[in-house]
Write an enzyme that holds these catalytic residues in place. Structure first.
Site, PDB file in Angstrom:
ATOM      1  N   GLY A  86      18.603 -18.499   4.073  1.00  0.00           N
ATOM      2  CA  GLY A  86      19.049 -19.887   4.200  1.00  0.00           C
ATOM      3  C   GLY A  86      18.862 -20.690   2.923  1.00  0.00           C
ATOM      4  O   GLY A  86      19.769 -21.408   2.489  1.00  0.00           O
TER       5      GLY A  86
ATOM      6  N   HIS B 262       5.724  -1.786  14.182  1.00  0.00           N
ATOM      7  CA  HIS B 262       4.968  -1.298  13.039  1.00  0.00           C
ATOM      8  C   HIS B 262       3.667  -0.672  13.512  1.00  0.00           C
ATOM      9  O   HIS B 262       2.940  -1.262  14.295  1.00  0.00           O
ATOM     10  CB  HIS B 262       4.686  -2.482  12.110  1.00  0.00           C
ATOM     11  CG  HIS B 262       4.421  -2.073  10.717  1.00  0.00           C
ATOM     12  ND1 HIS B 262       3.248  -1.490  10.347  1.00  0.00           N
ATOM     13  CD2 HIS B 262       5.184  -2.140   9.596  1.00  0.00           C
ATOM     14  CE1 HIS B 262       3.292  -1.225   9.055  1.00  0.00           C
ATOM     15  NE2 HIS B 262       4.458  -1.612   8.572  1.00  0.00           N
TER      16      HIS B 262
ATOM     17  N   ARG C 142       7.119   5.841  11.122  1.00  0.00           N
ATOM     18  CA  ARG C 142       6.586   4.691  11.843  1.00  0.00           C
ATOM     19  C   ARG C 142       6.723   4.794  13.364  1.00  0.00           C
ATOM     20  O   ARG C 142       5.779   4.586  14.102  1.00  0.00           O
ATOM     21  CB  ARG C 142       7.348   3.419  11.428  1.00  0.00           C
ATOM     22  CG  ARG C 142       6.897   2.860  10.119  1.00  0.00           C
ATOM     23  CD  ARG C 142       7.675   1.610   9.805  1.00  0.00           C
ATOM     24  NE  ARG C 142       7.221   1.080   8.519  1.00  0.00           N
ATOM     25  CZ  ARG C 142       7.687  -0.032   7.959  1.00  0.00           C
ATOM     26  NH1 ARG C 142       8.619  -0.727   8.564  1.00  0.00           N
ATOM     27  NH2 ARG C 142       7.217  -0.457   6.813  1.00  0.00           N
TER      28      ARG C 142
END
Lengths: 252, 191, 642
Positions: C45, C266, C330
């Site tokens: 942004g 995670h 992961r």
């Protein structure tokens, strides 16, 4: 992890909005786990107040991992509480004793008006950056990242200064509500790096002028800012800003 | 503050050097005073310049004090100093005002008195233990004022570098203590 | 719902060039006449706001925080990838492209990912020019490290604060444009509604967080850069204010939502320590290089780790995956940790943690060597948990971290609503079903600095926009809707708090439901159960939530309630999406889709697509559309780590 819990008395500044004056209210909390963060302790208080149909304490917070700079309050006279180099969200209750009374106040400065309870308006800091805390470079057309080598030590010094999270604790702790550490950190970062050289003088003048305009006080070198800074920013950055300012004013 | 402050430190140095003649003898001091007043141009420029420097230092100090009070318009309920050394920095205005009081007394009694009998004036002055006490107190306050002021002056001029910080750190002790020793010892000579 | 990806013609490496050439432009003198609204001031942004303002458009930028500098991009630690090949270790744009698309388990669009790799180099140059203090070698050149299992060193970093430094760079560029009067910055404003006029995005309704005032804003283009929805799970590594509201409001007005079930979990986070826990803290995965993961063999074993003898410990990763051991990807590490805890073998006070033990590594290479590698991580861990990993094993647990799903966008980053663009984590992005480390920062800045500008010019240059301002009746109507919604939120609180629930209590319930059934490993039964239980939580919320105070003041409970209301609706398409994707893919194991060795099995024949959901109205089932993914330049390969 320990399974200890403590009882606390909290005296918190309650202020409905910026037009009204505030008062301290006293709350008692029991069985606060010492593994909680300070903000989680306030969460617990707010859940309790909500269930009792009372207005919860408004406080600013976001990342809760010490980097966004949103949270902050003065705990028993110290901005961000008693632990060095720690934001309020990273302060854990194990640093307090059973039976402690904690006085919790918003960061105060004329340039930081209170909006509600512990929430303040720090847009004055944004306006200091807007005055010149940037390199005037448009997107695109920039030289290759490796075109200008920067000594590793210089990059590290710049990074030391750039680590500022803009929380405003420096202003809150300064006896004069000065924003010298905040402004000095940004001026330092950009005056150390080659990219900041073309606008070096204008930047120092513009940012210092903006800082004074916002109603921050003057530096009397009390070093309180450095002591509470959660990122350990050194007042050496203030000296560097002074140097930049003196150079810009007299050597133009 | 730092600009005028550094001028004032220089003045203190010369003043201390001149006064140090007293450690030799009152006669030498009198000779020094006479010598000094033998150059009215120097006296004129220096005294006016000094007055102006003091005035700027004092007026800026008071203005800043008011500005800073306004910037912190709301006091904390719990006041706590994280930095112990900062006590001197917070009391600059008070130590400064006390020094001003001292200056008024000292200058009206000594500086603006008859310079030809200045030796006599001070020996008369220092015959009173109360005066000695007042002078020594003033020098202690001056040392406190300088203990912050000297370092602060360097910081304001941008002198803060790990390479030299040890030296400047020493100077912040040595400078005020030297002034205290030199000026403070003088009244004691008259006991 | 039509899903035209608008991928340009030509060979992969020329698509972006071709596209820029064929895109329409807006005359510099005319740009000032166009108003652009950008919601969110994170990497995407802030960089878009600065860039578009520099180009001459009239930009209004909005953020929920008190300053644009606080967006959650700031928390990214590791670094940012680029295909500079400064280390001369064989990297190239093509390799970065390939690694990213493979890392995403072949669930992203080739052309988008290639463009991302192409502009990655410009990002580094741009950030250096802004004065971002990247780490340097002694000779003064930029330093790189290898990250997230990549075989080349392509990650640029600024200590452990890369996200912060890149965001402050973008923020400084934005600040410059604010000062120049080209950007009007609105802080502490929450977007409550998207305003469509004749099916085209023309503005937004915002609520001022300080006084509750609702304001309408009109524009020619609306860009959402509002981040991910990880907070649907209540506990995540996201900031407290991260939410799905802006994206969800857009979705309800017709923007397709892509792959909502793609959530990255995670494996190495500091575990939950109590019911009061408000957020989870991530620690670098590199810890697994030297730490050994284990749990006690006996369920319910509460002895301290030091008194559990070697033969009673289960080094489950080493046993199960002998060749990769503790370094499995992961998702595998995360999934197995949860499995162990579900089997009652979890450790710590909450039994929701596994040990990560450094004692073997310490005896091998010494404390000093370990501290040199992980000193700052050990410090951070000790600060939070008060336990020193040198003396007792760390405790870790997986946590929701990043959402690959998001608003569906075409090659131009435009959603299915004309004039509405989505950039950064908010769109369904270039990360497919899994995101590589150090790629989130790259994507956010690529979108904002280098891609969306071309798209906006092309859109404005090729579309005839009619003059619309906030006097148009649709703005008043949207504002009224928002008012009614706030009133409805407050309705259940009128008769006081007795017997009611707080916002967080209900949010925790939703979070647990999603974590248990729509987390790392999913199955049909669990997902159907979650789908069946969701309406009860929704009802509980609307009937039983207690929100103190009113809508016309600073009211943090009301803010959270509004966001939770949207998470509660959004959760439905998350679960439905997980249910519909009957393959194991990227971050997720679909238990029904496993190889004989219990490994994730992708199903390219049936699921090589982007799943896009279309809102059909309240109490109506959403419909699912597919954007078929075609791979002309790479061949999808099945990963194997046994």
């Amino acid at each position: 992890m320990t399974k200890n819990s403590i009882d606390l008395t909290l005296k918190i500044w309650r202020q409905e909005n910026s037009r009204k004056t505030g008062v301290f209210e006293t709350y008692r909390l029991k069985d606060i786990s010492t593994d909680m963060s300070f903000l989680e302790m306030l969460d617990v208080l707010n859940e309790k107040l909500t269930r009792e149909g009372r207005d919860p304490v408004a406080f600013d917070h976001d990342c809760r991992e010490g980097i966004c700079g949103t949270c902050g309050a003065v705990i028993n006279g110290v901005a961000h509480g008693p632990e060095p180099e720690t934001t309020l969200c990273q302060l854990h209750m194990r640093h307090f004793e059973n039976g402690d009374t904690l006085v919790i106040e918003p960061f105060r400065s004329r340039a930081f008006p209170v909006k509600k309870d512990l929430i303040i308006d720090r847009s004055s800091l944004d306006r200091i950056i807007q005055a010149g805390g940037y390199v005037s470079v448009n997107t695109g057309g920039t030289p290759d990242g490796n075109a200008t080598p920067i000594p590793s030590a210089t990059a590290e010094l710049a990074m030391d200064a750039a680590a500022c999270i803009g929380c405003g604790a420096c202003v809150a702790s300064c006896p004069n509500g000065a924003a010298m550490l905040f402004t000095g950190a940004k001026i330092s970062q950009l005056s150390l790096l080659p990219q900041g050289q073309p606008e070096r003088k204008e930047r120092a003048m513009a940012m210092v002028t903006a800082m004074d305009k916002e109603g921050f006080g003057n530096c009397i070198n009390a070093k309180e800012c450095e002591a509470v800074c959660p990122k350990g920013i050194s007042i050496r950055n203030i000296a560097r800003m002074n140097r930049e300012f003196v150079k810009a004013s007299f050597l133009g | 503050m730092a600009g005028t402050g550094s001028c004032l430190v220089l003045f203190l140095c010369s003043h201390a050097a001149g006064n140090a003649t007293l450690f030799h003898s009152l006669r030498l001091f009198q000779a020094y005073a006479n010598q000094l007043h033998g150059h009215p141009m120097i006296i004129y420029v220096l005294s006016k310049g000094l007055f102006l420097t003091f005035a700027i230092h004092i007026i800026t100090g008071i203005l800043l004090f008011w500005q800073n009070r306004k910037a912190r318009d709301h006091k904390y309920k719990v006041q706590k100093r994280t930095v112990k050394m900062s006590q001197a920095s917070r009391t600059m205005i008070y130590s400064g005002l006390f020094i001003l009081l001292y200056l008024i007394i000292h200058t009206s009694a000594v500086s603006f008195g008859d310079h030809e009998t200045i030796g006599l004036t001070i020996s008369y002055l220092f015959s009173s233990p109360l005066v000695i006490l007042f002078y020594i107190t003033a020098f202690i306050v001056l040392a406190i004022h300088l203990s912050h002021g000297f370092w602060s002056m360097l910081q304001t001029f941008g002198v803060n570098h790990p390479k030299y910080n040890k030296l400047t750190g020493w100077l912040t002790y040595i400078v005020p203590i030297s002034f205290l020793l030199i000026f403070g010892a003088i009244p004691l000579l008259f006991i | 719902m039509e899903l035209t990806a608008n991928v340009p013609e030509g060979p992969l490496s020329e698509k972006w060039d071709n596209h820029r050439f064929s895109s329409k432009l807006v005359n510099p003198a005319n740009r000032r006449k166009y108003k652009i609204i950008i919601v969110g001031t994170g990497l995407a942004g802030a960089s878009a706001s600065a860039t578009l303002a520099e180009q001459g458009y009239e930009v209004s930028s909005f953020c929920i925080q008190d300053s644009p500098r606080r967006a959650h991009s700031i928390a990214a630690q590791g670094g940012i990838n680029a295909a500079k090949n400064y280390q001369n270790d064989g990297d190239s744009i093509w390799r970065l492209f390939y690694d990213t698309i493979k890392g995403g388990d072949f669930r992203s669009r080739e052309a988008n990912v290639y463009r991302l790799a192409q502009v990655s180099n410009n990002i580094i140059d741009q950030c250096v020019a802004q004065g971002v203090p990247f780490a340097r070698e002694y000779g003064g050149t930029l330093a790189n490290r290898s990250f997230g299992g990549a075989q080349v060193s392509r990650t640029f970093y600024a200590r452990g604060q890369t996200g912060q430094q890149l965001l402050l760079g973008a923020y400084s560029a934005l600040s410059r444009q604010i000062k120049a009067g080209n950007v009007t910055m609105h802080t502490r404003q929450e977007m409550m509604e998207l305003v469509l006029v004749d099916g085209v995005a023309r503005g937004i309704v915002t609520r001022d967080i300080i006084n509750g005032e609702l304001t309408t804003h009109s524009a020619d283009v609306v860009i959402l850069a509002t981040g991910g929805y990880g907070n649907a799970y209540f506990l995540s590594t996201n900031a407290m204010a991260s939410n799905v509201t802006a994206a969800w409001r857009a979705h309800k007005q017709g923007a397709g939502f892509a792959n909502p079930c793609f959530v990255q979990i995670h494996p190495t986070c500091i575990p939950v320590h109590g019911s009061y826990q408000s957020k989870l803290t991530l620690m670098s995965e590199s810890l697994r290089n030297d730490g050994r993961v284990w749990v006690p063999k006996k369920p319910g074993d509460t002895r301290p780790p030091a008194s559990i003898p070697e033969e009673e410990r289960d080094y489950y990763l080493e046993n199960k995956y002998p060749s990769f051991g503790n370094l499995v990807p992961r998702d595998v590490a995360s999934r197995n940790a949860k499995e162990q805890c579900d089997a009652g073998k979890g450790v710590g006070t909450t039994h929701l943690a596994v040990y990560l033990d450094f004692s073997e590594a310490i005896s091998r290479i010494g404390e000093a060597a370990i501290l040199k590698k992980y000193g700052n991580l050990f410090q951070m861990y000790e600060k939070i948990t008060d336990s020193n990993p040198l003396h007792e094993p760390m405790m870790i647990y997986p946590a929701v971290h990043y959402t690959m799903g998001g608003l569906w966008v075409d090659y131009n980053l435009m959603t299915t609503i004309p004039g509405l663009f989505a950039i950064g984590e908010c769109n369904f992005s270039d990360h497919g079903a899994n995101r590589l480390g150090a790629s989130a920062l790259m994507q956010g800045l690529a979108d904002g600095y280098f891609i969306v500008g071309t798209s906006i010019a092309n859109y404005l240059g090729s579309t005839k926009t009619q003059a619309v301002n906030t006097d148009h009746p649709q703005f008043a109507a949207s504002k009224k809707q928002v008012q009614e919604r706030i009133a409805r939120l407050l309705q259940s609180s009128e008769d006081g708090p007795t017997g009611k629930l707080t916002v967080d209590e209900i949010h925790k319930e939703l979070g647990l439901l999603l974590w248990d059934h729509c987390g790392m490993a999913r199955n049909k039964e669990g997902l159907e159960k979650a789908l069946a239980e969701l309406p009860a939580i929704q009802e509980k919320f609307w009937k039983n939530v207690y929100i103190p105070g009113s809508g016309e003041e600073l009211n943090q409970s009301l803010e959270r309630a509004g966001r939770l209301a949207d998470f509660l609706e959004f959760a439905e398409i998350m679960i439905r999406d997980a249910l519909a994707r009957k393959e194991s893919c990227g971050c997720h194991l679909r238990e029904e889709s496993q190889t004989e060795e219990n490994e994730a099995k992708r199903d390219d024949n049936n699921y090589s697509h982007v799943a896009v959901w279309e809102y059909q109205g309240k109490d109506k089932e959403p419909t699912l559309h597919h954007e078929k993914l075609t791979f002309e330049n790479v061949t999808p390969s099945q990963r194997s780590y046994k």
